[in-house]
Design a protein around this motif. Structure first.
Motif, PDB file in Angstrom:
ATOM      1  N   TRP A  13       0.816  -1.170   0.166  1.00 11.96           N
ATOM      2  CA  TRP A  13       0.055  -0.016   0.012  1.00 11.96           C
ATOM      3  C   TRP A  13       0.912   1.057   0.019  1.00 11.96           C
ATOM      4  O   TRP A  13       1.861   1.423   0.793  1.00 11.96           O
ATOM      5  CB  TRP A  13      -0.906  -0.102   1.241  1.00 11.96           C
ATOM      6  N   ARG A  41      -9.839   1.807  -6.043  1.00 15.74           N
ATOM      7  CA  ARG A  41      -8.866   2.384  -5.216  1.00 15.74           C
ATOM      8  C   ARG A  41      -9.559   2.143  -3.837  1.00 15.74           C
ATOM      9  O   ARG A  41     -10.748   2.322  -3.347  1.00 15.74           O
ATOM     10  CB  ARG A  41      -9.044   3.730  -5.308  1.00 15.74           C
ATOM     11  N   CYS A  42      -8.682   1.803  -2.792  1.00 20.20           N
ATOM     12  CA  CYS A  42      -9.245   1.349  -1.446  1.00 20.20           C
ATOM     13  C   CYS A  42      -8.291   2.240  -0.460  1.00 20.20           C
ATOM     14  O   CYS A  42      -7.211   2.605  -0.824  1.00 20.20           O
ATOM     15  CB  CYS A  42      -8.673   0.111  -1.077  1.00 20.20           C
ATOM     16  N   GLU A  43      -8.654   2.967   0.641  1.00 18.30           N
ATOM     17  CA  GLU A  43      -8.092   3.287   1.659  1.00 18.30           C
ATOM     18  C   GLU A  43      -8.350   2.920   3.031  1.00 18.30           C
ATOM     19  O   GLU A  43      -9.426   2.323   3.245  1.00 18.30           O
ATOM     20  CB  GLU A  43      -8.564   4.828   1.680  1.00 18.30           C
ATOM     21  N   PRO A  47      -5.070  -1.499   7.465  1.00 18.75           N
ATOM     22  CA  PRO A  47      -5.171  -2.557   6.365  1.00 18.75           C
ATOM     23  C   PRO A  47      -4.754  -4.007   7.040  1.00 18.75           C
ATOM     24  O   PRO A  47      -4.965  -4.886   6.092  1.00 18.75           O
ATOM     25  CB  PRO A  47      -4.376  -2.004   5.296  1.00 18.75           C
ATOM     26  N   GLN A  57       5.913   3.248   1.186  1.00 18.95           N
ATOM     27  CA  GLN A  57       4.837   2.098   1.210  1.00 18.95           C
ATOM     28  C   GLN A  57       5.022   1.376   2.555  1.00 18.95           C
ATOM     29  O   GLN A  57       5.974   1.357   3.260  1.00 18.95           O
ATOM     30  CB  GLN A  57       4.976   1.389   0.141  1.00 18.95           C
ATOM     31  N   SER A  74      -3.714   3.582   1.307  1.00 18.80           N
ATOM     32  CA  SER A  74      -4.111   4.014  -0.108  1.00 18.80           C
ATOM     33  C   SER A  74      -3.780   3.029  -1.064  1.00 18.80           C
ATOM     34  O   SER A  74      -2.509   2.809  -1.231  1.00 18.80           O
ATOM     35  CB  SER A  74      -3.713   5.498  -0.306  1.00 18.80           C
ATOM     36  N   GLY A  75      -4.404   2.427  -1.845  1.00 13.61           N
ATOM     37  CA  GLY A  75      -3.865   1.579  -2.825  1.00 13.61           C
ATOM     38  C   GLY A  75      -4.725   1.118  -3.766  1.00 13.61           C
ATOM     39  O   GLY A  75      -5.978   1.674  -3.766  1.00 13.61           O
ATOM     40  N   CYS A  77      -6.327  -2.242  -6.365  1.00 11.09           N
ATOM     41  CA  CYS A  77      -6.367  -3.501  -6.473  1.00 11.09           C
ATOM     42  C   CYS A  77      -7.287  -3.878  -7.619  1.00 11.09           C
ATOM     43  O   CYS A  77      -8.070  -3.094  -8.187  1.00 11.09           O
ATOM     44  CB  CYS A  77      -7.182  -4.349  -5.525  1.00 11.09           C
TER      45      CYS A  77
END
Length: 81
Positions: A13, A41-43, A47, A57, A74-75, A77
């Motif tokens: 991430w 997009r995921c935040e 995590p 990262q 923040s990433g 997938c």
């Protein structure tokens, strides 16, 4: 870090401070779009368990109780989102 037996589900991430790296993602997302591959997009503030940390990262292993749930720092997938 990516040994599937030691760290199942490990994912990298970007840190929110890694602005220059995050800005570069757009080109890769365009490639996914061109091939019809969905992405998301995921935040997250949590995590999973951090197994690696540098200036740009973190690599985390999702908590065992959440392996089947989406994890989101923040990433991005892609694939089966």
């Amino acid at each position: 870090m990516y040994d599937r037996e030691l760290h199942p589900g490990a994912a990298s991430w970007f840190k929110s401070s890694a602005v220059a790296m995050i800005e570069r993602v757009g080109g890769y997302l365009a490639i996914l779009d061109a091939h019809g591959i969905e992405w998301e997009r995921c935040e997250s503030d949590a995590p999973g368990t951090v197994i690696y940390d540098d200036a740009q990262q973190v690599v985390v292993r999702p908590d065992r109780s959440r392996l089947g749930e989406p994890t989101a720092v923040s990433g991005y997938c892609a694939g089966s989102v």
